[in-house]
Design a protein around this motif. Structure first.
Motif, PDB file in Angstrom:
ATOM      1  N   LEU A 177       0.952  -1.314   0.080  1.00 59.22           N
ATOM      2  CA  LEU A 177      -0.146   0.012  -0.089  1.00 59.22           C
ATOM      3  C   LEU A 177       0.924   1.357  -0.026  1.00 59.22           C
ATOM      4  CD1 LEU A 177      -2.698   1.264   0.154  1.00 59.22           C
ATOM      5  CD2 LEU A 177      -2.601   1.095   2.597  1.00 59.22           C
ATOM      6  N   TYR A 178       0.601   2.306  -0.879  1.00 60.83           N
ATOM      7  CA  TYR A 178       1.147   3.565  -1.102  1.00 60.83           C
ATOM      8  C   TYR A 178       0.549   4.389  -0.261  1.00 60.83           C
ATOM      9  CZ  TYR A 178       2.261   8.120  -2.748  1.00 60.83           C
ATOM     10  OH  TYR A 178       2.485   9.482  -2.698  1.00 60.83           O
ATOM     11  N   ILE A 179       0.792   5.359   0.530  1.00 55.64           N
ATOM     12  CA  ILE A 179       0.243   6.526   1.537  1.00 55.64           C
ATOM     13  C   ILE A 179       1.019   7.758   1.377  1.00 55.64           C
ATOM     14  CG2 ILE A 179      -1.042   4.746   3.121  1.00 55.64           C
ATOM     15  CD1 ILE A 179       0.710   5.552   5.296  1.00 55.64           C
ATOM     16  N   ASN A 180       0.344   8.813   1.725  1.00 59.32           N
ATOM     17  CA  ASN A 180       1.090   9.972   1.614  1.00 59.32           C
ATOM     18  C   ASN A 180       0.754  10.390   2.825  1.00 59.32           C
ATOM     19  OD1 ASN A 180       1.868  12.958   1.276  1.00 59.32           O
ATOM     20  ND2 ASN A 180       1.726  12.606  -1.121  1.00 59.32           N
ATOM     21  N   LEU A 181       1.755  11.113   3.695  1.00 55.47           N
ATOM     22  CA  LEU A 181       1.527  11.559   5.185  1.00 55.47           C
ATOM     23  C   LEU A 181       1.004  12.957   5.098  1.00 55.47           C
ATOM     24  CD1 LEU A 181       3.985  10.002   7.523  1.00 55.47           C
ATOM     25  CD2 LEU A 181       1.873   9.024   6.725  1.00 55.47           C
ATOM     26  N   ASN A 182       0.877  13.367   3.897  1.00 57.57           N
ATOM     27  CA  ASN A 182      -0.058  14.811   4.047  1.00 57.57           C
ATOM     28  C   ASN A 182      -1.480  14.568   3.884  1.00 57.57           C
ATOM     29  OD1 ASN A 182       1.708  16.745   3.381  1.00 57.57           O
ATOM     30  ND2 ASN A 182       1.765  16.550   1.396  1.00 57.57           N
ATOM     31  N   HIS A 183      -2.014  13.457   4.031  1.00 59.41           N
ATOM     32  CA  HIS A 183      -3.398  13.141   3.815  1.00 59.41           C
ATOM     33  C   HIS A 183      -3.912  13.669   5.441  1.00 59.41           C
ATOM     34  CE1 HIS A 183      -7.225  11.441   4.268  1.00 59.41           C
ATOM     35  NE2 HIS A 183      -6.979  10.948   3.019  1.00 59.41           N
ATOM     36  N   PHE A 184      -5.071  14.283   5.338  1.00 55.29           N
ATOM     37  CA  PHE A 184      -5.488  14.943   6.910  1.00 55.29           C
ATOM     38  C   PHE A 184      -5.807  14.078   7.766  1.00 55.29           C
ATOM     39  CE2 PHE A 184      -6.174  18.352   3.747  1.00 55.29           C
ATOM     40  CZ  PHE A 184      -5.798  19.691   4.370  1.00 55.29           C
ATOM     41  N   ILE A 185      -6.076  12.658   7.413  1.00 54.57           N
ATOM     42  CA  ILE A 185      -6.519  11.869   8.407  1.00 54.57           C
ATOM     43  C   ILE A 185      -5.086  11.600   9.563  1.00 54.57           C
ATOM     44  CG2 ILE A 185      -5.378   9.561   7.313  1.00 54.57           C
ATOM     45  CD1 ILE A 185      -7.810   8.136   8.394  1.00 54.57           C
ATOM     46  N   PHE A 186      -4.063  11.805   9.216  1.00 55.43           N
ATOM     47  CA  PHE A 186      -3.026  11.703  10.047  1.00 55.43           C
ATOM     48  C   PHE A 186      -2.900  12.902  11.035  1.00 55.43           C
ATOM     49  CE2 PHE A 186      -1.793   8.785   6.587  1.00 55.43           C
ATOM     50  CZ  PHE A 186      -1.667   7.805   7.089  1.00 55.43           C
ATOM     51  N   THR A 187      -3.863  13.973  10.920  1.00 52.92           N
ATOM     52  CA  THR A 187      -3.809  15.013  11.918  1.00 52.92           C
ATOM     53  C   THR A 187      -4.458  14.588  13.252  1.00 52.92           C
ATOM     54  OG1 THR A 187      -5.658  16.105  11.081  1.00 52.92           O
ATOM     55  CG2 THR A 187      -3.620  16.606  10.100  1.00 52.92           C
ATOM     56  N   VAL A 188      -5.448  13.376  13.034  1.00 56.25           N
ATOM     57  CA  VAL A 188      -6.198  13.153  14.271  1.00 56.25           C
ATOM     58  C   VAL A 188      -5.771  11.504  14.662  1.00 56.25           C
ATOM     59  CG1 VAL A 188      -8.091  14.623  13.932  1.00 56.25           C
ATOM     60  CG2 VAL A 188      -8.012  12.378  12.856  1.00 56.25           C
ATOM     61  N   GLY A 189      -5.171  10.860  13.930  1.00 53.81           N
ATOM     62  CA  GLY A 189      -4.829   9.415  13.998  1.00 53.81           C
ATOM     63  C   GLY A 189      -3.437   9.439  13.827  1.00 53.81           C
ATOM     64  N   THR A 190      -2.814   8.254  14.744  1.00 54.41           N
ATOM     65  CA  THR A 190      -1.109   8.247  14.665  1.00 54.41           C
ATOM     66  C   THR A 190      -0.936   7.214  13.405  1.00 54.41           C
ATOM     67  OG1 THR A 190      -1.303   6.120  16.090  1.00 54.41           O
ATOM     68  CG2 THR A 190      -1.132   8.266  17.250  1.00 54.41           C
ATOM     69  N   LEU A 191       0.252   7.285  13.181  1.00 53.84           N
ATOM     70  CA  LEU A 191       0.952   6.492  12.173  1.00 53.84           C
ATOM     71  C   LEU A 191       0.983   4.818  12.547  1.00 53.84           C
ATOM     72  CD1 LEU A 191       2.291   6.119   9.332  1.00 53.84           C
ATOM     73  CD2 LEU A 191       4.429   6.774  10.397  1.00 53.84           C
ATOM     74  N   VAL A 192       1.270   4.848  13.740  1.00 58.15           N
ATOM     75  CA  VAL A 192       1.426   3.550  14.371  1.00 58.15           C
ATOM     76  C   VAL A 192       0.281   2.841  14.336  1.00 58.15           C
ATOM     77  CG1 VAL A 192       2.118   2.306  16.568  1.00 58.15           C
ATOM     78  CG2 VAL A 192       3.384   4.192  15.798  1.00 58.15           C
ATOM     79  N   ASP A 193      -0.986   3.627  14.502  1.00 57.12           N
ATOM     80  CA  ASP A 193      -2.205   2.998  14.643  1.00 57.12           C
ATOM     81  C   ASP A 193      -2.848   2.487  13.286  1.00 57.12           C
ATOM     82  OD1 ASP A 193      -2.627   3.183  17.384  1.00 57.12           O
ATOM     83  OD2 ASP A 193      -3.855   5.127  17.251  1.00 57.12           O
ATOM     84  N   PHE A 194      -2.371   3.394  12.241  1.00 56.31           N
ATOM     85  CA  PHE A 194      -2.602   3.283  10.875  1.00 56.31           C
ATOM     86  C   PHE A 194      -1.899   1.931  10.447  1.00 56.31           C
ATOM     87  CE2 PHE A 194      -1.934   3.284   6.301  1.00 56.31           C
ATOM     88  CZ  PHE A 194      -3.197   3.630   5.730  1.00 56.31           C
ATOM     89  N   VAL A 195      -0.665   1.907  10.881  1.00 56.53           N
ATOM     90  CA  VAL A 195       0.201   0.719  10.404  1.00 56.53           C
ATOM     91  C   VAL A 195      -0.474  -0.426  11.041  1.00 56.53           C
ATOM     92  CG1 VAL A 195       2.588  -0.255  10.415  1.00 56.53           C
ATOM     93  CG2 VAL A 195       2.306   2.308  10.201  1.00 56.53           C
ATOM     94  N   GLY A 196      -0.937  -0.517  12.160  1.00 59.95           N
ATOM     95  CA  GLY A 196      -1.295  -1.462  12.721  1.00 59.95           C
ATOM     96  C   GLY A 196      -2.590  -2.197  12.043  1.00 59.95           C
ATOM     97  N   ARG A 197      -3.329  -1.158  11.551  1.00 58.38           N
ATOM     98  CA  ARG A 197      -4.656  -1.745  10.801  1.00 58.38           C
ATOM     99  C   ARG A 197      -4.253  -2.355   9.473  1.00 58.38           C
ATOM    100  NH1 ARG A 197      -6.488   3.102  12.766  1.00 58.38           N
ATOM    101  NH2 ARG A 197      -6.490   4.066  10.673  1.00 58.38           N
ATOM    102  N   PHE A 198      -3.001  -1.741   8.825  1.00 56.43           N
ATOM    103  CA  PHE A 198      -2.535  -2.290   7.777  1.00 56.43           C
ATOM    104  C   PHE A 198      -2.188  -3.603   8.080  1.00 56.43           C
ATOM    105  CE2 PHE A 198       0.744  -2.491   4.750  1.00 56.43           C
ATOM    106  CZ  PHE A 198       0.398  -3.097   3.629  1.00 56.43           C
ATOM    107  N   HIS A 199      -1.163  -4.000   8.791  1.00 62.47           N
ATOM    108  CA  HIS A 199      -0.502  -5.184   9.114  1.00 62.47           C
ATOM    109  C   HIS A 199      -1.588  -6.234   9.429  1.00 62.47           C
ATOM    110  CE1 HIS A 199       1.489  -7.970  12.048  1.00 62.47           C
ATOM    111  NE2 HIS A 199       2.628  -7.940  10.970  1.00 62.47           N
ATOM    112  N   ALA A 200      -2.761  -5.826  10.282  1.00 62.56           N
ATOM    113  CA  ALA A 200      -3.705  -6.716  10.647  1.00 62.56           C
ATOM    114  C   ALA A 200      -4.520  -7.252   9.583  1.00 62.56           C
ATOM    115  CB  ALA A 200      -4.578  -6.023  11.824  1.00 62.56           C
ATOM    116  N   SER A 201      -4.559  -6.559   8.514  1.00 59.75           N
ATOM    117  CA  SER A 201      -5.602  -6.744   7.315  1.00 59.75           C
ATOM    118  C   SER A 201      -4.745  -7.504   6.255  1.00 59.75           C
ATOM    119  CB  SER A 201      -5.822  -5.460   6.543  1.00 59.75           C
ATOM    120  OG  SER A 201      -4.909  -4.992   6.150  1.00 59.75           O
ATOM    121  N   GLY A 202      -3.343  -8.008   6.580  1.00 61.81           N
ATOM    122  CA  GLY A 202      -2.554  -8.895   5.966  1.00 61.81           C
ATOM    123  C   GLY A 202      -1.389  -8.015   5.168  1.00 61.81           C
ATOM    124  N   GLY A 203      -1.496  -6.604   5.587  1.00 61.14           N
ATOM    125  CA  GLY A 203      -0.412  -5.785   4.719  1.00 61.14           C
ATOM    126  C   GLY A 203       1.183  -6.410   5.159  1.00 61.14           C
TER     127      GLY A 203
END
Length: 395
Positions: free
Chosen positions: A65-91
């Protein structure tokens, strides 16, 4: 998460099939778990990430998965949480663009590295970043690579739909007559027009865009100063005009031996600040600093060059001096594979502390067998006289 997958798939499906495959793709050890790719603005870091995803995973594989940290979602959620969801989904591989825009990015990348041992993270950042020196969280964990602008070889590959191979320096010095003969046979034409075009507009991939190249490059230079240098080096906005003026003053004379006292006076800043600003311009890949063998920053460089020939054509309106242009080209292409220093005894450069090179604009010169002579407007050389354009095949 689904919106990121849709964006990822859209970007990969719209990636141009005519893109040249960058040599860095084969230089990176993709088995590393944390990979940082640095590069100046405009050299194609985003495209490189997407090309990797398409080549190694394909368009529809959700393990990458490609992501850009300019996305506004990362102003309210942490990168660690996002990576955790990606990893849990088989990433398995996360490609992160614009990492430096995210607060505490190095700390959270280290946390992801420790928390998800089966996950690979590849991230990009500007060349100004000092990943290892200034980010102790990543010390011993991150493998750092540099994406450069197009070499002359990569430019030719793109323009002629070819796959010309990289040439090693020692092979060029020893077998250049045979190499050039073979290349000219493959192309079916002389390379001088291609070479002239490359010097003017071939270093940055965005020459392919249907926009004015010079204006686009000027915009890129200013964005580099305003965002990459000021933001990362934490320089106050009010000093931006001094940085811009310094680059302009250096471009008027480059390659030149800088008069630090005069620059200090013209910019109304201290000599130490002038040297620091020049170093920032170097880190941003806007200038090169050439030193005598054995010397380095913070000493004053022997000469300052603009980083590549395309910059020579847009930073100021002066007519281009061909010899300066050729020296700039040689320095830019050579530094990828060699250590390079100020030449001695009427030579321009010394490579790896052993081989001396002179750049010439014509065949008329006194030949010394101790040196190599690089000449423009020639197809094939002889002995120690070599076509200048061939040194664009080093990467």
């Amino acid at each position: 998460m689904e919106s990121f997958y849709r964006t990822h798939q859209y970007l990969l499906s719209h990636l141009s099939s005519s893109l040249v495959r960058r040599g860095l793709m084969d230089e990176i050890n993709w088995d590393e778990r944390l990979i940082g790719i640095k590069g100046s603005r405009g050299v194609g870091k985003t495209t490189f990430l997407l090309s990797y995803a398409k080549e190694f995973y394909g368009t529809d594989n959700r393990e990458c998965l490609y992501i850009n940290l300019n996305h506004f979602i990362f102003t309210v959620g942490t990168l660690v949480d996002f990576v955790g969801r990606f990893h849990a989904s088989g990433g398995k591989t996360l490609l992160i663009d614009q990492v430096f825009k995210y607060p505490e990015w190095s700390k959270e990348l280290r946390e992801c590295y420790n928390k998800f041992p089966n996950l690979k993270i590849v991230f990009t950042g500007p060349s100004v970043m000092r990943l290892k020196e200034e980010n102790p969280d990543l010390s011993g964990k991150v493998a750092v690579y540099h994406l450069r602008g197009f070499s002359f070889r990569e430019y030719l590959n793109l323009m002629n739909d070819k796959q010309y191979p990289v040439c090693k320096l020692q092979d060029i010095l020893r077998d250049h007559k045979y190499i050039t003969g073979d290349l000219i046979k493959q192309t079916g034409h002389r390379l001088h027009t291609d070479f002239r075009n490359y010097l003017h507009h071939g270093f940055y991939p965005f020459f392919l865009e249907k926009r004015n190249y010079s204006e686009n490059l000027l915009k890129t230079i200013n964005m580099t100063l305003e965002v990459d240098v000021l933001y990362i080096r934490q320089i106050e906005q009010r000093y931006l005009p001094k940085l811009r003026k310094l680059l302009y003053l250096l471009s008027l004379e480059a390659p030149c031996s800088p008069n630090i006292s005069q620059l200090s006076k013209e910019l109304d800043i201290s000599r130490a600040t002038v040297m620091n600003y020049i170093k920032y311009l170097k880190d941003a890949r806007l200038v090169n600093m050439l030193y005598n063998v054995g010397e380095d920053f913070p000493k004053k460089p022997s000469k300052i060059y603009l980083y590549n020939t395309n910059l020579l054509h847009v930073v100021n309106q002066k007519p281009i001096d061909k010899l300066s242009e050729y020296k700039t080209f040689f320095y830019n292409q050579m530094q990828k594979v060699s250590t390079i220093g100020e030449g001695v005894k009427n030579t321009d450069f010394v490579i790896n502390n052993s081989d001396y090179f002179c750049i010439k604009t014509s065949w008329i010169f006194r030949n010394s067998p101790e040196n190599y002579y690089l000449v423009d407007n020639m197809d094939t050389g002889e002995d120690n006289v070599i076509p200048l354009w061939l040194f664009g095949f080093l990467y």
